[in-house]
Structure formats: C-alpha cells, structure tokens
Design an enzyme around this catalytic site. Sequence first.
Site, PDB file in Angstrom:
ATOM      1  N   CYS B  86      -0.661   3.215   9.799  1.00  0.00           N
ATOM      2  CA  CYS B  86      -0.101   3.910   9.825  1.00  0.00           C
ATOM      3  C   CYS B  86       0.719   3.207  11.365  1.00  0.00           C
ATOM      4  O   CYS B  86       1.405   2.716  11.384  1.00  0.00           O
ATOM      5  CB  CYS B  86      -0.748   5.280  10.578  1.00  0.00           C
ATOM      6  SG  CYS B  86       0.581   6.740  10.910  1.00  0.00           S
ATOM      7  N   HIS B 203      -3.425   7.295   5.232  1.00  0.00           N
ATOM      8  CA  HIS B 203      -4.267   7.000   6.114  1.00  0.00           C
ATOM      9  C   HIS B 203      -6.057   6.898   5.718  1.00  0.00           C
ATOM     10  O   HIS B 203      -6.342   8.115   5.412  1.00  0.00           O
ATOM     11  CB  HIS B 203      -4.428   7.895   7.286  1.00  0.00           C
ATOM     12  CG  HIS B 203      -3.905   8.205   8.544  1.00  0.00           C
ATOM     13  ND1 HIS B 203      -4.492   7.934   9.649  1.00  0.00           N
ATOM     14  CD2 HIS B 203      -2.376   8.499   8.425  1.00  0.00           C
ATOM     15  CE1 HIS B 203      -2.837   7.840  10.477  1.00  0.00           C
ATOM     16  NE2 HIS B 203      -2.274   8.274   9.850  1.00  0.00           N
ATOM     17  N   GLU B 205      -8.766   6.215   6.496  1.00  0.00           N
ATOM     18  CA  GLU B 205      -9.898   7.011   7.130  1.00  0.00           C
ATOM     19  C   GLU B 205     -10.408   8.056   7.474  1.00  0.00           C
ATOM     20  O   GLU B 205     -11.682   9.211   7.395  1.00  0.00           O
ATOM     21  CB  GLU B 205     -10.022   5.754   8.328  1.00  0.00           C
ATOM     22  CG  GLU B 205      -9.030   7.086   9.463  1.00  0.00           C
ATOM     23  CD  GLU B 205      -7.035   6.608   9.293  1.00  0.00           C
ATOM     24  OE1 GLU B 205      -7.182   5.408   8.869  1.00  0.00           O
ATOM     25  OE2 GLU B 205      -6.480   6.941  10.557  1.00  0.00           O
TER      26      GLU B 205
END
Lengths: 739, 229, 79
Positions: B86, B203, B205
Amino acid sequence: MTAFENNIDITEDLIAEHGLSADEYQRVLDIMGRTPTLTELGIFSVMWSEHCSYKSSRLHLKKLPTEAPWVICGPGENAGIIDIGDGQAAIFKMESHNHPSYIEPYQGAATGVGGILRDVFTMGARPVANMNALRFGEPEHPKTRHLLSGVVEGIGGYGNCVGVPTVGGETNFHPSYNGNILVNAMTVGLADADNIFYCAAAGVGNPVVYVGSKTGRDGIHGATMASAEFTEDSEEKRPTVQVGDPFTEKLLIEACLELMQKDAIVAIQDMGAAGLTSSSVEMASKGDVGFELNLNNVPQREEHMTPYEMMLSESQERMLMVLKPGHEGEAEAIFRKWDLDFAVIGEITDTGNLTLTFDGDVVADIPVAPLTDLAPEYDRPWVPSEPKADIKAEDVAAPADLGDALLKMMGSPHLASRKWIWEQYDHMVMGDTIQRPGGDAAMVRVHGTEKGLAISTDCTPRYCYADPVQGGRQAVAETWRNITATGATPLAITNCLNFGNPERPEIMGQFVECLKGMGEACIALDYPVVSGNVSLYNETNGTGIHPTPAIGGVGLIADTSKMTTIAPKAEGEVLVLIGGGQGHLGASLYLDIIESREDGGAPEVDLDKERHYGDFVREQILGSKVSACHDISDGGLLVALTEMSLASSIGFDIDLGDNLPIHAAAFGEDQARYILSVTAAHAEQIVKDAQDENIPASILGKTQGTDLIVKGQMNIPLQQVLDLHRNWMPEYMRAEHSA
Amino acid sequence: MKSAVIVFPASNCDRDMAVALEKITGQAPQMVWHQESELPDVDLVALPGGFSYGDYLRCGAMAARSHIMKAIVDHGNQGKYVFGVCNGFQVLTETGLLPGALMRNRNLKFICKDVTLKVENNDSVFTRQYQHGQLINIPIAHHDGNYFADADTLKRLEDNNQIAVRYVDHNGEATKAANPNGSQHNIAGILNKKGNVLGMMPHPERLIEDALGGTDGRGFFESLMHSLN
Amino acid sequence: MKARVHVTLKNGVLDPQGKAIEHALTALGFEGVNDVRQGKFIELDLAETDKDAARAAVEKMCKSLLANTVIENYSIDID
C-alpha cells in the site's frame, strides 16, 4: 498593540454578540467586581455557552444513571471508562459536530472525528475503533448528496489517515434534518486500568505545557456557534470552521502515548471546543488551583494574534498538559521526535485565578471557581409531548403483494445497503476487526487477547418524535440488543443528545422525556451512561429536528470464538423467533415507505422483557447453540430475515402463520425480539427452554436455497433483493455532480 | 528469517505488518524509525501501509526522501528483499526501486474492501507458496492505488513477468469491472526485474487468520519464510 | 524572493480529478469546457536574492521532491 484589548469598551452590542443575556452579564460583573476586558468577556462567553456549560440540559442529565461496579469513570471527564478485566479498560465517548458539518461537510466531519479521538487518547487510551451516527435530510433535498458525500469523505479522510478503523455506524434520512444534519462521532480506546490520565491539575509551580499544532485563527467562536440556532445567513459563518490535520493528530497520538509510558504527566486535557480557554479552565477548576499563562509563549501560526484570538481559537490537534517538575526535557524530546510543537506556557498558582499575560500586561484575571460553579443553569419550562393515536394493523391496507412491498422497503433509502459509505472507511486497519460493518454490532478484538468489544450506535428518531419516553428507552434498548446479538454482554453507553431549541417548551419536553426513557432503560438493563454530549438548537427558521438521542453502546465478550454474526452458516438451519408481538405498525418504516404516513404511536418497550429475552439469547449464543443471530428493529421480522439472507447469500422458507394480518406479522416493529438461526439439533430444545422461561418462541422455518419464500405469500429471488438493496445508494450518489 | 519494518511518521499498518511477520515466520521484526541511516542486518525490509507524511504532496513522496531510504535502496540494489504494501508500494515507486506511479483512484474515493487477485507470477520469493494463476481474496484500503506507467514500461513488465498480482473477477478475468481503482492492465502488485522487490496495493497482512475473514494473505509471508530460512 | 511552482500531470496521463471537475462543470451548465487538468501550485519564499540561482535551486527541488517526473511536469516562476 500592548493589550489594546483591555481598552475596548464593553458595549451592550458586544455583550449580545457574545451570546450573553443581560442576567448572565450581570453575573459576570458580580464575579469580576468590575467591567471585564474583551478577553475576559470572550472567556465567559464560551465557558457559559450551551456547548460548554450544558446550561439547559445539566439539571436533567444529572438524573441519568451513571454507576455500575465495572464503571471506572462516569461523565464529567473527557470520556467514560469501564473495566474490561485483566487490568484493562475501555474508554469511549460520542460527540456531535453538527453545525460545522452542515457549513463545511468535509472539514466539519473530519474535525469531529479528530476531536473525539483526542478525548479518548487524552486519557491514556489507544483508540481502537471509530463509529458514527449520521442523519441527513430527505434524499430529494438539493443539499443532501453534497452533505452526505462530504461528511463520509471527511470521516474517512481523518480516520483512515490516523489509522483507527471506522467499524460501523448508522445513517438515516428524514426531512426534519434538511437544514440541520447530525454528525455524531464515537471513539473507543483501550488502556491499562492503572495508567489512566485525568484533567485535574495539581502542584503549585508545576509547568503548564502546550503541545501539538500551532494556534491560528480557526473557528474563533465555534463553541458559541454550535449553540446558536441557524438562520439563512449562517452560511456566511464559513470562515470559522476549523481545518483538520489528521497527520498531526496521528503524531500527537503516538507522542502522547509514548510520554504516558513515562512518569511525567500530572494532568492532560485536549483543546477541543473553545480551545485554550476550556482546557485551562477545566484543568484549573478540577484541580482547585490557579493557572498563570504567558500568551506570548503560545506557538502561533499567524502573525499579530491577540490574546482574545488565542484564547478562543479552535485550531485542532493541540493538547495542554501539566508536567511533574523536572520532566520538561524528557517530554520535549518526545514531542520533537514526532515533529510537534512543545512550549511551556505557564505554571500552576495558588491564586485560584486564571491569569493571562501578554506583552507584560495582564489581559485577563478571572477567579476560576465562580466561572465554572456559577455558570448559568436553567430549568427551562417544558411540556410533555402529546401521545400520538395508536394505529391498528386492521386500519392499514395490506400490501397487494408482499414480495413487492419487501422489495420496495429493502431498496428504500431507509433500509438500502450502506456499503457505499463504509467502503470509504478503512474498517480493518489495526488487524482486530472481527465483525465488519453491516451487522448488528461491530466487534474489535482486544489486541493480543481472546476478548472482544462489541460496539453499536442506534437511535430511532421517528419513535422519539412519536413518543419521547418510549423512543428514549428504545434507543438504549436497541444498542443493548445489537450487542447481545453478537454474544457480548452490554456494559455501558455514551450518547449524543441532539435536539431543537430548548427555549421552546415542546422541544424541552422532548428532551426531558427522552432522557426519562433512556434513564429507565439504563437502570433496567444495568447499562449506565459513562459519557456524552448535548447538541441543542438544531433548528432552522423555527423548525426543529426530530428528537435524536443517539446512543453508542459498548459490550464485552470474553471468548471471541463464540461470537455470532447475522449470517446463517448453512442451508437447512432452523430460524427461531424469540419474543412475541402484536404487529405494531405505528411510526413504522412500513407505514412510511409503503403508505407514506408517519403517524401513529411508537412501539412499547417493555424493559423487563428486553432484559429477560436478551439474557436468554446471549446464554444460547455463549452455549454455542446458535449459528447466527439478528435483532428485529427497523422494518420488522421480514426485513430482519432478509438482512440475514443478504449477509449469508442463503434464502429462507418460512411460515408467518395467520394470527396477524400479513403486513403486521411481516413488518410490525414490536420490540424485544430476535431471530436465531440454529442447527436442527438445537431448535426444539431452544424453543422449549424459552417457553419454560415464559419467553415466547416459535419456529419460523429454515434457511434454504436462493429464494425468499413466505408460505402462501411470497417467493422472490434473493438476487432481486440484493440488486435493489445494494444499488440504491451508489445510484443515488452517481448523480452527485449533476444535481 | 530476519526482518525489519520501517516506521514513517503516520505509517499506520506498521503494527499489522509486524504482527503478521511474527505470527507466520515466528520471529518478530525490528521496527526501524525513518530517521535512522542504517538498516539492521536483516533479510527482508518491509515498508508498511499508512499515510506517511499525511499523503501530503504525493503519496509516499516525502517518505521516499527520508534518511533510511538510502539504505533501503542499497539493500534492494544488492538483491536483498524489499516488500512494500500500500503506502509502502507508493514509496517504492517514488524511490524508483519499482517503475510507475500510483495515482488517485478512478472513482476518486478511498476504497476499503476485499478484492479478488490472480497470482500471475508464482516464481518469486514472495509468491512461491501460491499456485500459478491462483485466485486469492485480499483487502485493499487506499485512495491512490491507480497504477500508471508508460507503454514501454508496461510492455517490459508484461514481457519480464514482473506483474505479481492482478485484479480479476471470480472467473480470473482481468475485466474493467474487477478493477477497483483504474490501474493499467489491472495491476495490483509488481516485482522489480530481479524479483527481489515486491510492491502491492492490497494488504496481505490483513487476512492471515480466519477470525479476520480469511487466510489468503498468509502465502506471501510463508513464501518469504520458506525462501529465506 | 518568491518562487511559484506549477505541477501538472503530463499529457497522456489520465487525470481522474480533472475529469471529475470537467464533468461537474458541464453538469452545472458551463458549456465549451473541452478539457480540465488539475495540478498543484506551490509557493516558496526564498532567502536567495539572485534570480538565476533561485531558479536553479527550485529546479533541483522540483526534480528531487516537488514533482514526480514519471507522471508530472513542472514550471517555475520567479519574482
């Protein structure tokens, strides 16, 4: 320009411009024993504004229940605090930013988020979730698109940047908000229960420190603006709207939390409405001490700022702290590391006065105790609201086709999906959002544990308008139900009490009666108020908003693996209705959307039943017998079932029986009801257990296929509902620039 | 696997990245402040999401000029591993470690939602645990993820198999409707030519456990762990 | 000495914000707007008193930070 403000004549016009009545000004003279300086007049004006002094509401707010064994700190501080076990505390509050958001929606909403975040991290909490409650005028109103778009962008722009997830909220449309939108923002934070910070200053000689952004001329007199009714020329007040800087806020959060790990802070307070004035007065007053501030040391963004302007500026992202002696260096290093201003601007005195100097002159010297203790408090006259005539289901036409009625409702502005809104909010950052927007309550995990906080904001203004007592109860009860429906135990609430002009007895009556209902619900549900905010004068040209006591509830679940959502997990689950009902159609969405009527009484909220039924439902969820749970609210049973289908992409096949007219059974808005989706193995037992406890319970049918089927009445494809439900808002907003 | 997560002013997915690295690789990363001029001895440098410097001027522009970036550029140029997510991807393009630029989303709105990605290149240290062409769900959360590069650059990216992940529909087609932000060629993430630097807007994560809605993001971290351990 | 920097998107780079403005202007009834490009305006107050030196310095600032030359052009006015 040495203290030229000391020589300005305090004329009647000037007093009136500062929103002080003749009586109030006389009180100023009595306190001061002399004519105030302009700076002093400004300070009295903001401190005694409705926004800061709660002068019309205080008397009634005192009646709300605020205590429970798990409450660490109730109303009166920056935010409320509850114990969530294991030495941890949840700190939360909701606050309005209505007037600024109407004038400049992006910045108004953004700074609303910034302000409520500061209220929470000021106390030592890391903000972990943002919520909001928004009310706009009717969709057809020419300003609605612009306001909705700006407010949503502002909330996202601020919250996304600071990295706190915006996990949910509610949005209503109604003509009563055409000239007065409501933007209520809530923040929930987490702190260690033994490391909480309060605002009471202490220690004569201790340094008073200013940190954060520099002071400019933003929003001067914002607090008095927030307490004045709108007239058509208020739009000219635009320059007083503050501009938010979420980047600085993020740095301020990190710097404050870093310093809070050291043993350096005596007291800390954010500079919100009325900035330096309210923060210094609040800190001095709570600590029973005096403050002496040298305004030349205030970090300034603009040239030639006067003491009056500095004291009234509402520049954002600023905090005031009292440090322990000798800790200035340690604190300064942290703030410098984060590129923030840090200035010692004064010290604590034993005079009990707020003493301000500028260019060597004293420009204000006000005794703090009377400034706060003798603030006006009004027992404004009020009249009870006229009860609205009840409406019998038999007197409301049945829909020609149940499926068509359902489609019309699900695709209406009231019930259509809010995805267009929450997709503009980062609702996942921080990696603990375990229930995303769109369900009954949002859920964030307590980082590093199995615990979860359930959060819900609710209010049904059309009920509050029809019957303020029932409406007040219902707003509290609905958050309680929404939290319960996730399996969490509701613990406490915050609120934003949005009403019209309290100088009108019927509006004051709405306020008093809504509070009465809220208080009753809080007691019955063991669900006290720990923080809140009041926004009055939400009127334009004499027309007030619907009474809107927005409630933000917080609950706790010890084991998040037991959490339920509104989405059934499989086909063939049994749908069980908990709670009874008479098919109440007064003040219902059915009446509004299908019949274009807004009359009728609000549904009765039986608080004993709410408690009893809700506790039963939670027990079933925590006993792992429930696959999904949804409370029944706006739009009634059939709407709730449809929402469960939309969430799971699984249809249903149910029978609504023939005890009630079909539209009453489908869309009646009786309270204290839930739908449980359970495996066949548990269904009979749950119904039996409920009935053994005198709780009405019945099997509606089951989850199945991709159609929504009501026996003998309706058979429509889920996809058709989905399209209407999902598309209303994006299509409405697509016209944003062609309006 | 030793890793470092870089923290810029107003990074805000730094903790999320650290949690994911620790949870999956078993080793907590070192958090490195942007004013440092040297990197610790690590295999992987992760640039997290967020709004470094408030996204003012251009997303990632000021972070790309911070002290630590010189060391990171060296780290990347030496063939060591750099992973930008990002805002981290934006920073990598601003430094030139990755080509192109990330512009305002086509609809001008911030967009936060799960999207479907197709793993186009599973022959890198970041993506080995995925199948070639595998469809995965990963959230995006950005205002400026609209990938732009000139025609030559795009051709090079395609020819060299540098496109790691692409926005696709449920059938794996890179359609316009499946493209959330207007990125050219539906590009969601790219590798540098050597394959040691990956930048992506989605993302991973955020989707590393079922409680958060899925585990499709784990593959990136598992790939790194298997490659670098 | 003041320097004014205009940063604009290069031709050929899609400008979604400019497109939105163009669309809005048309919707508001402004006819004949063929194209809109949005850019940035940056004003610098410089200690430098020599015009050429100032221009050179700002040129450097543009290349290293103020503009992203992958997608943006810049122009500098000094007075």
